[in-house]
Motif scaffolding. Sequence first.
Motif, PDB file in Angstrom:
ATOM      1  N   ALA A 226      49.447  84.755 -46.949  1.00  0.00           N
ATOM      2  CA  ALA A 226      50.675  84.973 -47.704  1.00  0.00           C
ATOM      3  C   ALA A 226      51.629  83.816 -47.460  1.00  0.00           C
ATOM      4  O   ALA A 226      51.729  83.312 -46.340  1.00  0.00           O
ATOM      5  N   VAL A 227      52.308  83.409 -48.508  1.00  0.00           N
ATOM      6  CA  VAL A 227      53.411  82.462 -48.405  1.00  0.00           C
ATOM      7  C   VAL A 227      54.664  83.236 -48.785  1.00  0.00           C
ATOM      8  O   VAL A 227      54.728  83.844 -49.859  1.00  0.00           O
ATOM      9  N   ILE A 228      55.660  83.238 -47.896  1.00  0.00           N
ATOM     10  CA  ILE A 228      56.848  84.074 -48.093  1.00  0.00           C
ATOM     11  C   ILE A 228      58.097  83.209 -48.179  1.00  0.00           C
ATOM     12  O   ILE A 228      58.326  82.345 -47.331  1.00  0.00           O
ATOM     13  N   GLY A 229      58.885  83.439 -49.219  1.00  0.00           N
ATOM     14  CA  GLY A 229      60.125  82.690 -49.388  1.00  0.00           C
ATOM     15  C   GLY A 229      60.648  82.836 -50.798  1.00  0.00           C
ATOM     16  O   GLY A 229      60.079  83.580 -51.612  1.00  0.00           O
ATOM     17  N   PRO A 230      61.729  82.134 -51.141  1.00  0.00           N
ATOM     18  CA  PRO A 230      62.206  82.119 -52.524  1.00  0.00           C
ATOM     19  C   PRO A 230      61.099  81.599 -53.438  1.00  0.00           C
ATOM     20  O   PRO A 230      60.378  80.666 -53.071  1.00  0.00           O
ATOM     21  N   LEU A 231      60.964  82.182 -54.606  1.00  0.00           N
ATOM     22  CA  LEU A 231      59.863  81.830 -55.502  1.00  0.00           C
ATOM     23  C   LEU A 231      59.760  80.330 -55.733  1.00  0.00           C
ATOM     24  O   LEU A 231      58.675  79.742 -55.595  1.00  0.00           O
ATOM     25  N   SER A 232      60.867  79.694 -56.049  1.00  0.00           N
ATOM     26  CA  SER A 232      60.826  78.266 -56.384  1.00  0.00           C
ATOM     27  C   SER A 232      60.430  77.408 -55.192  1.00  0.00           C
ATOM     28  O   SER A 232      59.809  76.356 -55.348  1.00  0.00           O
ATOM     29  N   HIS A 233      60.785  77.854 -53.981  1.00  0.00           N
ATOM     30  CA  HIS A 233      60.500  77.078 -52.775  1.00  0.00           C
ATOM     31  C   HIS A 233      59.094  77.354 -52.247  1.00  0.00           C
ATOM     32  O   HIS A 233      58.450  76.474 -51.671  1.00  0.00           O
ATOM     33  N   ALA A 234      58.622  78.567 -52.451  1.00  0.00           N
ATOM     34  CA  ALA A 234      57.326  78.969 -51.894  1.00  0.00           C
ATOM     35  C   ALA A 234      56.150  78.591 -52.786  1.00  0.00           C
ATOM     36  O   ALA A 234      55.009  78.522 -52.319  1.00  0.00           O
ATOM     37  N   ALA A 235      56.400  78.354 -54.061  1.00  0.00           N
ATOM     38  CA  ALA A 235      55.309  78.131 -55.008  1.00  0.00           C
ATOM     39  C   ALA A 235      54.446  76.929 -54.638  1.00  0.00           C
ATOM     40  O   ALA A 235      53.210  77.001 -54.667  1.00  0.00           O
ATOM     41  N   GLY A 236      55.075  75.816 -54.292  1.00  0.00           N
ATOM     42  CA  GLY A 236      54.308  74.618 -53.962  1.00  0.00           C
ATOM     43  C   GLY A 236      53.391  74.828 -52.778  1.00  0.00           C
ATOM     44  O   GLY A 236      52.231  74.391 -52.776  1.00  0.00           O
ATOM     45  N   LYS A 237      53.892  75.514 -51.765  1.00  0.00           N
ATOM     46  CA  LYS A 237      53.082  75.777 -50.574  1.00  0.00           C
ATOM     47  C   LYS A 237      51.923  76.726 -50.903  1.00  0.00           C
ATOM     48  O   LYS A 237      50.803  76.556 -50.414  1.00  0.00           O
ATOM     49  N   ALA A 238      52.186  77.722 -51.759  1.00  0.00           N
ATOM     50  CA  ALA A 238      51.133  78.661 -52.156  1.00  0.00           C
ATOM     51  C   ALA A 238      50.036  77.951 -52.945  1.00  0.00           C
ATOM     52  O   ALA A 238      48.834  78.193 -52.729  1.00  0.00           O
ATOM     53  N   LEU A 239      50.430  77.063 -53.844  1.00  0.00           N
ATOM     54  CA  LEU A 239      49.440  76.316 -54.621  1.00  0.00           C
ATOM     55  C   LEU A 239      48.629  75.390 -53.718  1.00  0.00           C
ATOM     56  O   LEU A 239      47.410  75.228 -53.905  1.00  0.00           O
ATOM     57  N   PHE A 240      49.292  74.777 -52.739  1.00  0.00           N
ATOM     58  CA  PHE A 240      48.582  73.936 -51.783  1.00  0.00           C
ATOM     59  C   PHE A 240      47.520  74.744 -51.037  1.00  0.00           C
ATOM     60  O   PHE A 240      46.382  74.293 -50.846  1.00  0.00           O
ATOM     61  N   MET A 241      47.867  75.955 -50.620  1.00  0.00           N
ATOM     62  CA  MET A 241      46.941  76.782 -49.841  1.00  0.00           C
ATOM     63  C   MET A 241      45.749  77.259 -50.658  1.00  0.00           C
ATOM     64  O   MET A 241      44.720  77.629 -50.091  1.00  0.00           O
ATOM     65  N   ARG A 242      45.854  77.235 -52.001  1.00  0.00           N
ATOM     66  CA  ARG A 242      44.710  77.670 -52.827  1.00  0.00           C
ATOM     67  C   ARG A 242      43.521  76.737 -52.686  1.00  0.00           C
ATOM     68  O   ARG A 242      42.397  77.103 -53.035  1.00  0.00           O
ATOM     69  N   SER A 243      43.761  75.536 -52.172  1.00  0.00           N
ATOM     70  CA  SER A 243      42.632  74.627 -51.923  1.00  0.00           C
ATOM     71  C   SER A 243      41.810  75.068 -50.720  1.00  0.00           C
ATOM     72  O   SER A 243      40.710  74.565 -50.496  1.00  0.00           O
ATOM     73  N   TYR A 244      42.347  76.017 -49.946  1.00  0.00           N
ATOM     74  CA  TYR A 244      41.699  76.431 -48.703  1.00  0.00           C
ATOM     75  C   TYR A 244      41.228  77.889 -48.723  1.00  0.00           C
ATOM     76  O   TYR A 244      40.382  78.271 -47.921  1.00  0.00           O
ATOM     77  N   SER A 245      41.774  78.671 -49.608  1.00  0.00           N
ATOM     78  CA  SER A 245      41.395  80.086 -49.656  1.00  0.00           C
ATOM     79  C   SER A 245      41.537  80.630 -51.071  1.00  0.00           C
ATOM     80  O   SER A 245      42.449  80.230 -51.810  1.00  0.00           O
ATOM     81  N   ALA A 246      40.645  81.539 -51.412  1.00  0.00           N
ATOM     82  CA  ALA A 246      40.724  82.218 -52.717  1.00  0.00           C
ATOM     83  C   ALA A 246      41.657  83.409 -52.671  1.00  0.00           C
ATOM     84  O   ALA A 246      41.929  84.019 -53.710  1.00  0.00           O
ATOM     85  N   ASP A 247      42.161  83.743 -51.490  1.00  0.00           N
ATOM     86  CA  ASP A 247      42.999  84.934 -51.329  1.00  0.00           C
ATOM     87  C   ASP A 247      44.389  84.516 -50.837  1.00  0.00           C
ATOM     88  O   ASP A 247      44.701  84.581 -49.651  1.00  0.00           O
ATOM     89  N   VAL A 248      45.199  84.032 -51.776  1.00  0.00           N
ATOM     90  CA  VAL A 248      46.553  83.581 -51.462  1.00  0.00           C
ATOM     91  C   VAL A 248      47.549  84.378 -52.292  1.00  0.00           C
ATOM     92  O   VAL A 248      47.416  84.477 -53.515  1.00  0.00           O
TER      93      VAL A 248
END
Length: 295
Positions: free
Chosen positions: A145-167
């Motif tokens: 899980a990436v937790i934070g304001p939507l606009s701030h957390a989105a980039g980190k969540a997209l980055f993590m999709r390169s490492y896991s299918a469950d983000v």
Amino acid sequence: MQTEVLIIGGGPAGLMAAIYLARFRRDVAIVDSGASRAALIPRSHNLPGFPDGIPGRELLARMQQQVIELGVPVIRGSVSSLERHEVGLLASHAAGAITAQRVILATGIVDKQMPLPEWVDAVRRGELRYCPVCDAFEAIGRRIAVIGPLSHAAGKALFMRSYSADVSLVPIDDANDDALRQKLSDAAVRVTPKLDALRRQGDGIEAVLVDGSCEQFEIVYPAMGAAVRSDLAMQLGASHTPDGFLKVDDKQRSDIDHLYGIGDVVTDLHQISVAFGHAAVAACHAHHSLPMRYA
């Protein structure tokens, strides 16, 4: 107390600068509050030369020992103010004042914390992590899980999709950015309802959502932002970004005479290797900017 170069902050950046300057046979001192962000790292795996990784506290201890053996005085405490002085700059702290011809600011950042009890223990157990650039490789295939304001957390969540299918992105606000939500959906990042509370649960962290449901995650990455410890430079009128990062040139010089900035206080790429590079550049320039001391 007088010194040629004063380093404010005893994390990886400050310690590396001290090592360089001491080996240049410069008169150098450190003032350190003992609050380095690196001390929280359970084990860093992206530092060269440590194939099995190294805990942040161990890295700091090794560097501190190196600094001590080089004869660099380390003053425990915080600098409360920084002022211009006829020799350069004057730093005040609880035990007195230090005049220095050059000052290197290595004060770093403080992460904004989520409402999670016992968050320090969660960090030590690897359940709560702050740096995907550092350790996403160790999170491959995990439930994240990436937790934070939507606009701030989105980039980190997209980055993590390169490492896991469950983000999942767990927002803490009610932002309705349809384009951003579509981008997340296209990358198969699930956006949950807004966060209500967090708690430790088993071997992970449980998010309680405003709709009453609960989500369990193995790893949580906060995307809450950070407070930049650039106050001392700002007291002098140094230029900084809207986020508070000190602006420096390619020699790590601020626009205040005799003041350098290195490490997290000048960049949002919070990497130890970057801090080391900044330290080397600033130390070399500071050394060459001072009158030579011949043997």
